[in-house]
Enzyme design. Sequence first.
Site, PDB file in Angstrom:
ATOM      1  N   GLU A  26      13.662 -30.629  31.918  1.00  0.00           N
ATOM      2  CA  GLU A  26      14.306 -31.536  30.956  1.00  0.00           C
ATOM      3  C   GLU A  26      15.568 -30.900  30.386  1.00  0.00           C
ATOM      4  O   GLU A  26      16.630 -31.537  30.294  1.00  0.00           O
ATOM      5  CB  GLU A  26      13.342 -31.859  29.798  1.00  0.00           C
ATOM      6  CG  GLU A  26      12.109 -32.648  30.190  1.00  0.00           C
ATOM      7  CD  GLU A  26      10.937 -31.770  30.602  1.00  0.00           C
ATOM      8  OE1 GLU A  26      11.161 -30.599  31.019  1.00  0.00           O
ATOM      9  OE2 GLU A  26       9.793 -32.245  30.528  1.00  0.00           O
ATOM     10  N   LYS A  82      13.981 -20.494  26.937  1.00  0.00           N
ATOM     11  CA  LYS A  82      13.505 -19.135  27.210  1.00  0.00           C
ATOM     12  C   LYS A  82      13.626 -18.833  28.701  1.00  0.00           C
ATOM     13  O   LYS A  82      14.136 -17.812  29.101  1.00  0.00           O
ATOM     14  CB  LYS A  82      12.056 -19.030  26.726  1.00  0.00           C
ATOM     15  CG  LYS A  82      11.425 -17.676  26.899  1.00  0.00           C
ATOM     16  CD  LYS A  82      10.046 -17.658  26.254  1.00  0.00           C
ATOM     17  CE  LYS A  82       9.268 -16.430  26.659  1.00  0.00           C
ATOM     18  NZ  LYS A  82       7.913 -16.397  26.106  1.00  0.00           N
ATOM     19  N   GLU A  96      -1.169 -26.649  20.962  1.00  0.00           N
ATOM     20  CA  GLU A  96      -0.874 -25.937  22.205  1.00  0.00           C
ATOM     21  C   GLU A  96      -1.511 -24.545  22.176  1.00  0.00           C
ATOM     22  O   GLU A  96      -1.812 -23.963  23.205  1.00  0.00           O
ATOM     23  CB  GLU A  96       0.645 -25.836  22.419  1.00  0.00           C
ATOM     24  CG  GLU A  96       1.019 -25.594  23.872  1.00  0.00           C
ATOM     25  CD  GLU A  96       2.505 -25.785  24.151  1.00  0.00           C
ATOM     26  OE1 GLU A  96       2.844 -26.631  24.983  1.00  0.00           O
ATOM     27  OE2 GLU A  96       3.324 -25.078  23.551  1.00  0.00           O
ATOM     28  N   HIS A 137       0.867 -45.740   2.122  1.00  0.00           N
ATOM     29  CA  HIS A 137       0.965 -47.185   2.333  1.00  0.00           C
ATOM     30  C   HIS A 137       0.698 -47.555   3.789  1.00  0.00           C
ATOM     31  O   HIS A 137       1.027 -48.648   4.223  1.00  0.00           O
ATOM     32  CB  HIS A 137       2.339 -47.686   1.900  1.00  0.00           C
ATOM     33  CG  HIS A 137       2.545 -47.489   0.438  1.00  0.00           C
ATOM     34  ND1 HIS A 137       2.269 -48.469  -0.487  1.00  0.00           N
ATOM     35  CD2 HIS A 137       2.937 -46.392  -0.268  1.00  0.00           C
ATOM     36  CE1 HIS A 137       2.512 -47.993  -1.708  1.00  0.00           C
ATOM     37  NE2 HIS A 137       2.915 -46.733  -1.592  1.00  0.00           N
ATOM     38  N   GLY A 173       7.093 -19.511  23.102  1.00  0.00           N
ATOM     39  CA  GLY A 173       7.981 -20.623  22.762  1.00  0.00           C
ATOM     40  C   GLY A 173       7.715 -21.208  21.382  1.00  0.00           C
ATOM     41  O   GLY A 173       8.615 -21.342  20.550  1.00  0.00           O
ATOM     42  N   ARG A 174       6.458 -21.537  21.114  1.00  0.00           N
ATOM     43  CA  ARG A 174       6.150 -22.206  19.835  1.00  0.00           C
ATOM     44  C   ARG A 174       6.138 -21.236  18.653  1.00  0.00           C
ATOM     45  O   ARG A 174       5.931 -21.646  17.514  1.00  0.00           O
ATOM     46  CB  ARG A 174       4.830 -22.970  19.945  1.00  0.00           C
ATOM     47  CG  ARG A 174       3.654 -22.125  20.386  1.00  0.00           C
ATOM     48  CD  ARG A 174       2.450 -22.981  20.784  1.00  0.00           C
ATOM     49  NE  ARG A 174       1.380 -22.194  21.373  1.00  0.00           N
ATOM     50  CZ  ARG A 174       1.324 -21.841  22.650  1.00  0.00           C
ATOM     51  NH1 ARG A 174       2.295 -22.171  23.472  1.00  0.00           N
ATOM     52  NH2 ARG A 174       0.302 -21.142  23.117  1.00  0.00           N
ATOM     53  N   LYS A 181       3.646 -30.821  35.071  1.00  0.00           N
ATOM     54  CA  LYS A 181       4.998 -30.438  35.507  1.00  0.00           C
ATOM     55  C   LYS A 181       5.097 -30.432  37.020  1.00  0.00           C
ATOM     56  O   LYS A 181       6.049 -30.943  37.602  1.00  0.00           O
ATOM     57  CB  LYS A 181       5.318 -29.019  35.015  1.00  0.00           C
ATOM     58  CG  LYS A 181       5.718 -28.901  33.579  1.00  0.00           C
ATOM     59  CD  LYS A 181       6.328 -27.508  33.384  1.00  0.00           C
ATOM     60  CE  LYS A 181       6.258 -27.050  31.960  1.00  0.00           C
ATOM     61  NZ  LYS A 181       6.619 -25.647  31.801  1.00  0.00           N
TER      62      LYS A 181
HETATM   63  C1  G6Q Z   1       5.691 -23.205  23.853  1.00  0.00           C
HETATM   64  C2  G6Q Z   1       5.734 -23.644  25.216  1.00  0.00           C
HETATM   65  C3  G6Q Z   1       6.746 -24.714  25.521  1.00  0.00           C
HETATM   66  C4  G6Q Z   1       8.153 -24.206  25.749  1.00  0.00           C
HETATM   67  C5  G6Q Z   1       8.975 -25.315  26.402  1.00  0.00           C
HETATM   68  C6  G6Q Z   1      10.402 -24.915  26.631  1.00  0.00           C
HETATM   69  O1  G6Q Z   1       4.994 -22.335  23.437  1.00  0.00           O
HETATM   70  O2  G6Q Z   1       5.861 -22.548  26.031  1.00  0.00           O
HETATM   71  O3  G6Q Z   1       6.798 -25.715  24.530  1.00  0.00           O
HETATM   72  O4  G6Q Z   1       8.734 -23.772  24.569  1.00  0.00           O
HETATM   73  O5  G6Q Z   1       8.390 -25.684  27.607  1.00  0.00           O
HETATM   74  O6  G6Q Z   1      10.471 -23.809  27.450  1.00  0.00           O
HETATM   75  P1  G6Q Z   1      11.821 -23.070  27.676  1.00  0.00           P
HETATM   76  O7  G6Q Z   1      12.250 -22.510  26.371  1.00  0.00           O
HETATM   77  O8  G6Q Z   1      11.549 -22.028  28.706  1.00  0.00           O
HETATM   78  O9  G6Q Z   1      12.805 -24.099  28.166  1.00  0.00           O
END
Ligand code: G6Q
Length: 540
Positions: free
Chosen positions: A212, A206, A353, A384, A267-268, A504
Amino acid sequence: MSTLTTSPAWQALEQHYTEIQETHLRQLFASDPTRGTRFSLEAAELYLDYSKNRVTDTTIALLLELAKAAGLENKIKAMFNGEKINTTEQRAVLHTALRAARDADVRVDGVNVIPEVYAVLDKMAEFAEKIRTGQWLGHTGKRIKNIVNIGIGGSDLGPVMAYKALGFYSQRNLVFRFVSNVDSTDFIEATKDLHPEETLFIICSKTFTTQETMQNAVSARAWSLAVLRDETAVSKHFVAVSTNATEVAKFGIDTSSMFGFWDWVGGRYSMTSAVGLSLMIAIGQASYHNLLEGFRAMDTHFRTAPFEQNMPVILGLLGIWYNNFFGAASHAVLPYDHYLTYFSAYLQQLDMESNGKTTTLVGSRTDYETGQIIWGQPGTNGQHAFYQLIHQGSKLIPCDFIAFSKSLNPLGQHHDLLLANVFAQSQALAFGKTPEEVIRDGVKPELVAHKVFAGNKPSNTIMAAELTPFTLGALVALYEHKVFVQGVIWDVNSFDQWGVELGKVLAQNIAQQLINHQTPPLEQDSSTNALLARHWQRQK
Ligand code: G6Q
């Protein structure tokens, strides 16, 4: 004391808890032969049996009062209407617009966002078809066979979960990989058997600044160009999913190969935005639209069904009941379908989250428990392994069982055995086994105590006829809205995630020391200094 815990609705539930905490599910079932069907709901092709919960009609009525007192009805309206309910970031929360009908009208700051949503969906469909049919060729004219999604968190968990969940519907001559971890092993292992000429990377971020993802994207570009040896190859082997056109262009991806989304998609909650591109390539646009329809059916149900028949509302309230009144810290999600291997991991982010917070919307500290710990894995394997603790351990762990009547891969008696297990587990948890029953089985006296199951362990069972894109969509939306309901009751902002920021920032600081091989004096705390010193020593 907070307004929540001092409210009449909360106090009434506290009082009610003292009255029914000892009541056993055996009694509740014995006193009402219709309980198994009376405490059930149907919506969006999903059937919910919530009869095996430690609730009576009074409990449900009191919980519904709590929802009403929290203003849930207006909060639902506010979300669907695009109000800026993510107050700490001043954003609307409109993942529901991503799966609205083409002719819907959903406004953010007075502008209908649906035409933009469909413009992106159509662009995704066109691209996905080109890959699926082999029209989109790599730099050297070879067909794309491998699709690698690079992203993390919300830009990874949804795509990988849904890809695995809908594996049955995927185009089998395409290979899909998902790289998220900054650990180079992830990238190396994911690409080891792939050839750059036949590989497309979807850089899914996003913000397009996530450490990463950007590190993996840089490595992916180097991996491709080491073989393709031409910068212009990037345009055939890299596309971006992002809201940040400037950073996408800076990375070298033409913005015509960018699939956009908007700041009103968290994001989520982004699985049905362009973040779903890899999934659309895998299952094709028709199945993808079925998935959206499943989401939409649950959205409509959530928005319109009276609370007492509203599946996400009921599930959310049951979660509150156990978390806040029974002190249950965790909640297990146990799918009896191998395709749902990543479902619990996906829900962990969605739920934890969103509601793992202790600051209320007005900035005060909660004096009650919030977000539950979500965990689980596919059912029979768990039986199990960790089910022992759910059955006979000291902790109360409410469970959600998820099952499908038809197998996508029927084989002999497998599916009957699978379903027999899911039904038996919720039965064993609810009713247990009394000492008398154990003795009747002829168990030696010294073993009786060990073989007694207290029972009274609550669970929901969610069933659908078959795991389809539609039912997966309905299922994910069910949990999204359940999380929303709980966030409203707990009065937290379910749509920000400030809690992930500090780590971070600190990592960036430490990374500088590591990358620059900055030797002591170290400027961290004494534990981190010692760890760094040891690491340097061992690395030599
Ligand atoms: C979700 C968070 C988080 C996000 C990641 C990736 O709700 O905001 O998990 O999706 O940190 O972020 P980017 O899509 O910006 O790389």
